[in-house]
Write an enzyme that holds these catalytic residues in place. Structure first.
Site: not given
Length: 276
Positions: A122-124
């Site tokens: 989700w963060h990258g």
């Protein structure tokens, strides 16, 4: 901004050439990682607090998103205190639908790994974020195996657990800051296994005055977090007389005017979580 400048100067090379790490001591790398650890908390917690404050001004009440996460005594507790909106969503819509802890130990550990891998992605879409999520999942599994997440029997043990947990969380932020997995591992290898306590202040690229101001306000933040964890400071402040409250308002406003950076050429750091 000072924490961000320190982290960038000590951990991120100009032009992406990581050969500069050869000249960095373990202590300078730890200073850089600690600076990022403080930056990401101060940055995102302040971002959330401003949203909560502005919401209250127009009658909208948002829930707290941070609950003094760096005084957690375990990684499990950390995730009950850090980015509460995300961790609650992951719990309610991924962990519990997968079975949570209701279908045996093996599946509970599997569910933890799945949740934190998804959190990382989700963060990258980067292997560094995957490793960051996996690291947090494995830490929680290890805690549960050795019962480290249980409440400490006395204040000394709790304090030692807080220190240990803070070090582990700090290590995990390396994968968050450095998206090149190989270089993140190089930083950790040098910081953990090649101790060197030399620190050239010229490498920090900030003046002694700026460093002193940053350390002073970091100390203030730590003290306020510790106090706020024991009693409701807002309620206490509201009960003070008008003169006292007015003087605090003037002091805060003056500090913004004196210590703020304004004018042409001002390059404000974006909030870290704007990119997520």
């Amino acid at each position: 901004n000072t924490c961000a400048a320190l982290a960038d100067t000590l951990l991120v090379p100009d032009g992406g050439d990581f050969s500069f790490l050869a000249s960095k001591s373990a202590l300078s790398l730890w200073v850089g990682v600690l600076a990022f650890t403080l930056q990401i908390y101060i940055d995102f917690s302040a971002y959330s607090d401003m949203a909560i404050g502005m919401g209250k001004m127009i009658g909208i009440h948002y829930t707290e998103n941070f609950d003094y996460p760096y005084i957690s005594s375990s990684v499990s507790e950390f995730w009950r205190r850090w980015h509460i909106s995300l961790s609650s969503w992951l719990r309610d819509y991924i962990y519990i639908p997968l079975g949570g802890n209701r279908k045996g130990t093996a599946k509970k550990y599997r569910n933890l790994i799945v949740v934190f891998l998804i959190s990382g992605l989700w963060h990258g879409a980067s292997w560094s974020f995957v490793l960051w999520g996996l690291f947090h999942a494995l830490l929680q599994i290890f805690e549960q195996i050795i019962h480290l997440s249980k409440k400490a029997s006395n204040s000394i043990i709790r304090f030692l657990k807080i220190i240990l947990n803070f070090v582990l969380i700090t290590i995990s932020w390396v994968f968050f800051k450095i998206t090149d997995v190989k270089q993140a591992l190089v930083i950790l290898q040098k910081a953990l296994f090649f101790p060197s306590f030399k620190l050239n202040l010229d490498l920090l690229k900030i003046s002694p005055k700026e460093l002193s101001i940053a350390l002073f306000f970091i100390l203030i933040i730590v003290i306020l977090d510790l106090l706020r964890n024991h009693f409701d400071m807002i309620k206490w402040f509201r009960k003070r007389n008008f003169v006292f409250r007015f003087l605090i308002y003037i002091l805060l406003f003056s500090s913004f005017l004196i210590l703020g950076v304004y004018g042409t050429g001002y390059d404000a750091n974006q909030f870290i979580y704007i990119q997520f």
